[in-house]
Write an enzyme that holds these catalytic residues in place. Structure first.
Site, PDB file in Angstrom:
ATOM      1  N   THR A 164       0.821  -1.212   0.000  1.00  0.00           N
ATOM      2  CA  THR A 164       0.000   0.000   0.000  1.00  0.00           C
ATOM      3  C   THR A 164       0.856   1.264   0.000  1.00  0.00           C
ATOM      4  OG1 THR A 164      -1.726  -1.167   1.193  1.00  0.00           O
ATOM      5  CG2 THR A 164      -1.769   1.237   1.322  1.00  0.00           C
ATOM      6  N   GLY A 186       2.539  -2.849   8.240  1.00  0.00           N
ATOM      7  CA  GLY A 186       2.600  -3.410   9.587  1.00  0.00           C
ATOM      8  C   GLY A 186       3.984  -3.913   9.930  1.00  0.00           C
ATOM      9  N   GLU A 235      -7.177  -4.754   3.210  1.00  0.00           N
ATOM     10  CA  GLU A 235      -7.247  -5.879   2.257  1.00  0.00           C
ATOM     11  C   GLU A 235      -8.443  -5.753   1.318  1.00  0.00           C
ATOM     12  OE1 GLU A 235      -4.675  -7.682   2.091  1.00  0.00           O
ATOM     13  OE2 GLU A 235      -3.818  -7.005   3.987  1.00  0.00           O
TER      14      GLU A 235
END
Lengths: 653, 653
Positions: B144, B185, B423
Site C-alpha cells: 500500500t 505493519g 485488504e
C-alpha cells in the site's frame, strides 16, 4: 523527478477552510441565530488561545491520566473565559463541545443547574443556584446505580428520615453492592455536590424516589465527606469519554440536613409529615431535557464528521483514470455519494429538529409533557442510532486512512458510540413508543399526540389495502407521496406491534423497527416544515437535501412492504431512479450546505481538514511526529529478539 | 443490612469459567482438531506466565508508547516460547492472537514468510526463509502507498534496473509524496526487511509491479539503511492496532542486489533480459491468503465477544420483577436474544467456513484460483461487515456497562473495526462479485464457480415468477426452503445488477447488497454441510444454530421482495413465527455451544468473565484501581477553579 506511472497524480494543493463561521442566511437557518452568535464569540475567544491551540500536544499519544488532566486544564480556562467575558451557562456548555471534549466541568452547567432549576423550591434555588453558577460548588447528577439503569424503580439507595429532637437530618445509605451509584459524570474527581436519587423512607415507610443534594467533598480540602466513598470509574473502551471522570459512590450513614431534600414538588416537615405535589409533571424532567438536547448536539458532530469525509473524498483519487491521466475523485463514486450525502441530510435534520426541541424544553412548563416526552424518546433513539452509524460511515468512506486518530473520525465515533445506551438503552426506550401506540390506539386518542396520527390510517381499511399511487419517477420526489409512504410504513409496523401485543408476544426486539419508522416520519415532517420557512434563495438547496433525506428513508426501509400488494415492481424501479436523481441533484448543492455549516479548521480538528496542508501532507507530518519513530528506546530488546535463535539452536527452527 | 426495595437482588455469585479449553467432539468440530490442540498448548504455556498474566498492569491506562512497548515485550516472550517449545509458525501466529493483541512480530510469520514461500525461487527460499523463521531478520510486506490502496495498478514506487558493468543493482525510488509506502505493519519500528511492491523499469521500459526484498535497517545497529526513510505512522483511532507499528517509507536511490527481486515467477538477467512466467496464478496470492484467513480469525473474536455478553446478560437483571422479587435476567428478553443468538450462530459459521478456506489456501497450488478468489472476496466482505457489527451488538447488549474498557468489548470492536477497509475496502471489493456475475452470466459459465449457480435461476423465467411455496410455519425451518429463498434473493439482486450494468449506471453502491446476498448463501451452505457431518449427539444443537443463522438471514433481508408477488402476507407471518421459534429452541442449546467454544478466563480477558468475581464486583475493582481515584495531583487546580469567581465579581455571574 519524473514519474513513470500511467495514473500519475498532479501535485494537489490544499483547499482553504474558513477562519470564522459563515453568517449567511443559510448558516443562520442551520445553526439558529443565537447559537451561531455564541459559536462566533466562543471561537474568537478560544481558537488562538494557547491553552487550546497548542499544537505541540498530541492528545492521542497521552495516557488517560495525562489526557484527563489536559482536558481539565482546558475546562478551567473555559471557566475563566466565562467569568471574564460574561458568558451564559449555554455559552459555557457550547464551548466545552467546540473545544473538543472538555467534559467534566460541563456537567455542572448542562445537567446539575438545570435540575436545580426544575426541582428545587424557590428558597433552595435562591441559595444554591448562585453558588453553582459561579462554580463555588461543582455539581453532578447521581441517578444510575451499578445494578439499576433504565429501571429507575429499581433504585436501592435509601434516604431515611426519623423525626427526632436531636437531629434534623436525613441518612443516606447504599444497602448493597448493586446500589453503588455508577456512571456519574464529573463525580469521580471534580464534584463537590451530587443530586442523589434515593428512596425516601420516613418512619419506616418507603415513599419512592426523591432527589437529595448531598455534599460529597470538603470545599476547602477536597477530601471526601464522612460516610461517602467515591472512586473514579476507570477507563472507558476506545477512549470514549476519557476526559470525563465518571464516578462510583457508596454511602454509609451519610447525614445531610433535611433541608437538602429537593422541595420543588414535595415537602417533608420536621415531624415527618410528607406532602407530594399533585402535579407530577416534572418527574421525568431530567431525562427529557438531556434526551432533547441530544439531537442538536449529535447532529453537529455528525455534520463535522461528514464535512471531514467530504474534504478527504474530494481530494483522494482511486481507479478509472480519466483522459488527463488522473484517477477519479473518490467522492464521484455512487458508493461514496450514496453514503455521505444522506448522512449530511440526516445531520441537518438532527440539528433543525434538535433546535425545535430545545426551544420546547426551554419552555417546558407550558408544554404537554407526554407529547414532548414521546418526541424526545423517538428522537433520542433515532439520532443516536443514525448518528453513530453516520459517523462510522464517514470514517469508512475515507478508506484505510480514516482509521488514523488524527483524522478525528475515530475519536468522534468513540465519543458518540455510548449515546445508544445512556439516557435509556435503545431497545428499552423503544418500548415507550410501542406502549404509546397501544395506549392511544385503544383510547382512540392518537390525535392528541403530534407524532401519532398515522394510527388513524389503521382505522380506515381502504387506506391500508389500496396500492400506493406513485405516478412515475418524479412523483417520488413529492413530499406528500414521501410522507404518505412513511405514514403507511409506520402504520404497517404499528399494526404488527398491536397484533404482537394482542398475541402476548415479547415485542422488545421488533418494536425498535416501529420506533425508527415513527421517528423517520417525525424528522421528515420537521425537515419539510423548515424547507417551507427557508429563504427563497436557499430553498432549492434545502429541497434537494430534504428529498435525499426522505427518499433514503424510503429506499432503505422497504422490508415492511414485502408480502403486501402496496407497491408494484414499477414503483420500486421508479423509486430507485428517483433516489439516484435526488443524489445527483443534491451533489450540486452539497458545497452550499458545507459552506453554511462553515466549520473552521479549529472546529474540525482533523488532518483531513487543514488550510495549509493536503490530507497526505498532514498524514506524513503525523508520522514524522510519532513517538515511536525514534526507536532507540527499544533497540536492545529488538536486537536481543533477533539473536534469540542462537540460544535455542536445538529447537525446530 | 436489610433492603427496603421491592426488587431486591439476591446476592449473586460468580459463575466459574473453564481453566483449559474443552476438547469434546463439539469443541473439535468448532475449532478443528489441530487448532484446538495448538490452543491448548499455547494456553498452557502462557496463561500463567508472568509476562502475560501480570494483573498489575492495566493496559487501558497506558500511553500508546508504553502500551506498544509492553506488547513488544510480550511478543519477544512468545518468540522465546516458540524456540523453546519448538512451536510452528502457525503456533506463533495463534499465540499472538490468544495473548491479546501482540501484533508486530506476528507479521513476519503470518504475512512475510507466506509470501516468501509463494513468490521466491527455490534458491531464494533456501537462503531467506530460514533467516526469517529464526527471526534473524524481521520481515514485513510493503504494498500500500499513501495514494494507492485498492488500485494496485496505481502504485508509483519504481525499481529501476540499468544493466552496467560496474553494479548489478536495482534502484528503488519514491517519486512523489503519494508514493510513500503507508500502513506497512511492523515496519515502523521492528522490521529489518520489507517485501516492496514496485514498478520494475528495465532500460526505460515499465514492466509493471514486481516484488523486491529490501533491507531497510542495519542488522547490528537497527539504523536505517542508506536511501531509506521510515517513520512510524502515529496513533490509530480508538486505540485500534495500538500495538502495531505501522510504518511509512520512502526511498531515494536505495540500491539492492538484482538477486533480491523475487524470482518465483519472473527472471531478470544481468544484461536486462526479462522473462515472466506464463502462469500468473500467484499474482494475487498475498491478498487471497490474508482475506482467506480473516473468516476464522474474526469469527473467533466475535465468538469471544458474544460469550462475554452472554455471561453479563445472564447475570444482569432489569425490570419485570418475578414472584421471588428478583428482576428478569436481561438475556431472557427478545431484544437481547434476537441480537446475541444470531451473532453467535454467525460466529460459528465464520469459524467453520474459515477453516475450510484455510485448508484450501494451504493447498493453493492445486486450487482453482478464480473460485478461491471469489470465495475469499465474498467471505472477507461478509465477515468483516457482520463481524464488526456483531461485536458492537455484543457491547450494546451489555447496556452502559459494556462501554467500560475492562469488559474487553470496546477493545475488540476497535481491533476489528478496520477490517472493513484493509485488504480491500468493502464497496470496492464488492465490485469483484458484481463483475463475476456479469462475466459468467454473459459466458453462461456460472456452473464453473461454486458460489454462482443461483444465476441459473435467471435463465428460467418460471423460477423467478412463481410464488414461493412455504407450507406453514415449520416449512420455513427446512434447509431446502431456506436455501431456495436465499438463492432467489441473490438472483433478484443479480438481475438488478445486470440491468444496472446494461443501463450504464454506477453500481458501486448497490452491488454491496448483491455481494452480501451472495455470501449469505455461501455461509448458509457451508454451515449446512457441517451440520450433516456433525456427530449425532451434537446434531440437534448444530441444527438449531443453523436454523437461527438461515432464518435471521431471511428475516433481515426481505427488502428485495418488496414489489414482487413471490411472498404472501401469510408466508411472512409464518416466517416471523418460525424465526421466534428458532430463537427459542436455540436458547436451550446456547450453553452447549458456549461450553464447546470453551474460552478460558485468560482468553476472554474481561471483567464480565471472571471465575472469582461477579461482573459488578469486577467493575468495582476496576474503579478502586483507577489512577484518578486518588485526585491529589489535581487538587490545586480544582481549588483554584472553585475560587475563580472571586477574581471576576464584576462579571455577570
Amino acid at each position: 523527478m519524473t514519474t513513470l506511472t500511467p495514473t500519475a497524480t498532479a501535485t494537489p494543493t490544499a483547499t482553504p477552510l474558513p477562519t470564522s463561521p459563515s453568517t449567511t442566511p443559510l448558516a443562520k437557518l442551520l445553526w439558529g441565530e443565537e447559537r451561531l452568535q455564541r459559536r462566533c464569540e466562543i471561537l474568537a475567544a478560544i481558537s488562538r488561545n494557547p491553552v487550546f491551540a497548542d499544537t505541540q500536544s498530541n492528545p492521542h499519544a497521552l495516557s488517560r491520566k495525562d489526557l484527563w488532566t489536559l482536558r481539565l486544564k482546558q475546562g478551567v480556562e473555559l471557566l475563566k473565559l466565562k467569568f471574564k467575558l460574561g458568558w451564559s451557562n449555554q455559552h459555557f456548555v457550547d464551548a466545552t463541545k467546540i473545544a473538543g471534549d472538555v467534559l467534566s466541568l460541563g456537567v455542572n452547567y448542562r445537567i446539575f443547574i438545570r435540575n436545580l432549576e426544575a426541582q428545587m423550591s424557590a428558597a433552595q434555588k435562591a441559595y444554591w443556584i448562585p453558588r453553582a453558577e459561579r462554580f463555588e460548588i461543582a455539581g453532578c447528577y447521581a441517578q444510575t446505580e451499578l445494578g439499576h439503569g433504565s429501571n429507575v424503580r429499581g433504585i436501592e439507595t435509601t434516604a431515611t428520615f426519623e423525626p427526632s429532637a436531636e437531629a434534623d437530618e436525613i441518612v443516606i445509605n447504599s444497602p448493597t453492592a448493586s446500589s453503588h451509584k455508577y456512571w456519574i459524570g464529573s463525580l469521580g474527581v471534580v464534584a463537590t455536590h451530587a443530586l442523589v436519587i434515593a428512596r425516601l423512607v420516613v418512619k419506616g415507610q418507603d415513599l419512592g424516589n426523591h432527589v437529595f443534594l448531598v455534599q460529597v467533598r470538603n470545599l476547602d480540602t477536597h477530601d471526601l465527606m464522612p460516610g461517602v466513598q467515591i472512586y473514579e470509574q476507570g477507563e472507558k473502551g476506545m477512549g470514549t469519554f476519557a476526559s470525563m471522570d465518571n464516578g462510583v459512590m457508596a454511602f454509609t450513614n451519610c447525614r445531610i440536613p433535611r433541608a437538602n431534600m429537593l422541595a420543588g414538588m414535595v415537602s417533608l416537615e420536621r415531624d415527618g409529615t410528607y406532602r407530594a405535589a399533585t402535579n407530577k409533571k416534572h418527574a421525568y424532567t431530567s431525562m427529557v431535557i438531556i434526551r432533547g438536547l441530544m439531537s442538536e448536539e449529535i447532529g453537529t458532530e455528525v455534520a463535522k464528521a461528514v464535512v471531514i469525509a467530504l474534504r478527504y473524498t474530494g481530494f483522494r483519487r482511486q481507479f478509472n483514470a480519466s483522459r488527463d491521466g488522473q484517477e477519479k475523485r473518490v467522492i464521484e463514486y455512487a458508493s461514496v455519494q450514496h453514503r455521505l450525502f444522506p448522512a449530511l441530510a440526516r445531520a441537518v435534520a438532527m440539528m433543525l429538529l434538535g433546535r425545535e426541541m430545545r426551544a420546547r424544553i426551554d419552555n417546558i412548563v407550558n408544554e404537554s409533557l407526554e407529547d414532548l416526552h414521546l418526541q424526545t424518546v423517538g428522537a433520542k433513539i433515532w439520532v443516536s442510532v443514525h448518528g453513530v452509524r453516520d459517523i462510522e460511515v464517514a470514517r469508512l468512506s475515507c478508506g484505510g486512512h480514516g482509521n488514523m486518530a488524527a483524522t478525528g473520525l475515530g475519536p468522534l465515533y468513540a465519543q458518540l458510540s455510548p449515546s445508544r445506551t445512556y439516557e435509556g438503552e435503545t431497545y428499552v426506550l423503544s418500548q415507550q413508543i410501542g406502549n404509546a401506540v397501544v395506549k392511544h390506539w385503544k383510547n382512540k386518542t392518537e390525535s392528541s399526540i403530534s407524532a401519532l396520527p398515522y394510527l388513524g390510517r389503521l382505522r380506515e381499511h381502504t387506506k391500508m389495502s389500496q396500492r400506493l399511487q406513485v405516478a412515475g419517477v418524479d412523483a417520488w420526489s413529492s413530499p406528500q407521496v414521501q410522507e404518505g409512504f412513511l405514514e403507511l410504513r409506520a402504520a404497517l409496523l404499528a399494526k404488527r406491534h398491536l397484533d404482537d401485543v394482542a398475541g402476548g408476544r415479547d415485542t422488545s426486539y421488533d418494536v425498535f423497527e416501529l420506533t425508527m419508522a415513527h421517528a423517520d416520519l417525525t424528522y421528515c415532517r420537521a425537515l419539510q416544515a423548515q424547507v417551507k420557512q427557508s429563504p427563497t434563495e436557499d430553498r432549492p438547496t434545502l429541497e434537494a437535501l430534504a428529498n435525499v433525506f426522505a427518499l433514503t428513508a424510503i429506499v432503505e426501509n422497504l422490508a415492511a412492504f414485502a408480502g403486501t400488494d402496496l407497491l408494484s415492481a414499477e414503483d420500486l424501479a421508479n423509486l430507485r431512479l428517483a433516489h439516484k436523481d435526488a443524489i445527483s441533484i443534491f451533489a450540486g448543492n452539497v458545497d452550499r450546505v458545507v459552506d453554511a455549516l462553515g466549520f473552521t479548521e479549529y472546529e474540525l480538528n482533523s488532518v483531513f481538514a487543514r488550510s495549509s496542508q493536503t490530507p497526505y501532507e498532514g498524514l506524513l507530518e503525523v508520522a514524522k511526529q510519532s513517538e515511536l519513530t525514534d526507536n532507540r528506546f527499544v533497540r536492545p530488546m529488538l536486537l536481543e529478539a533477533r539473536s534469540l535463535w542462537k540460544q535455542y539452536r536445538r529447537a525446530k527452527i
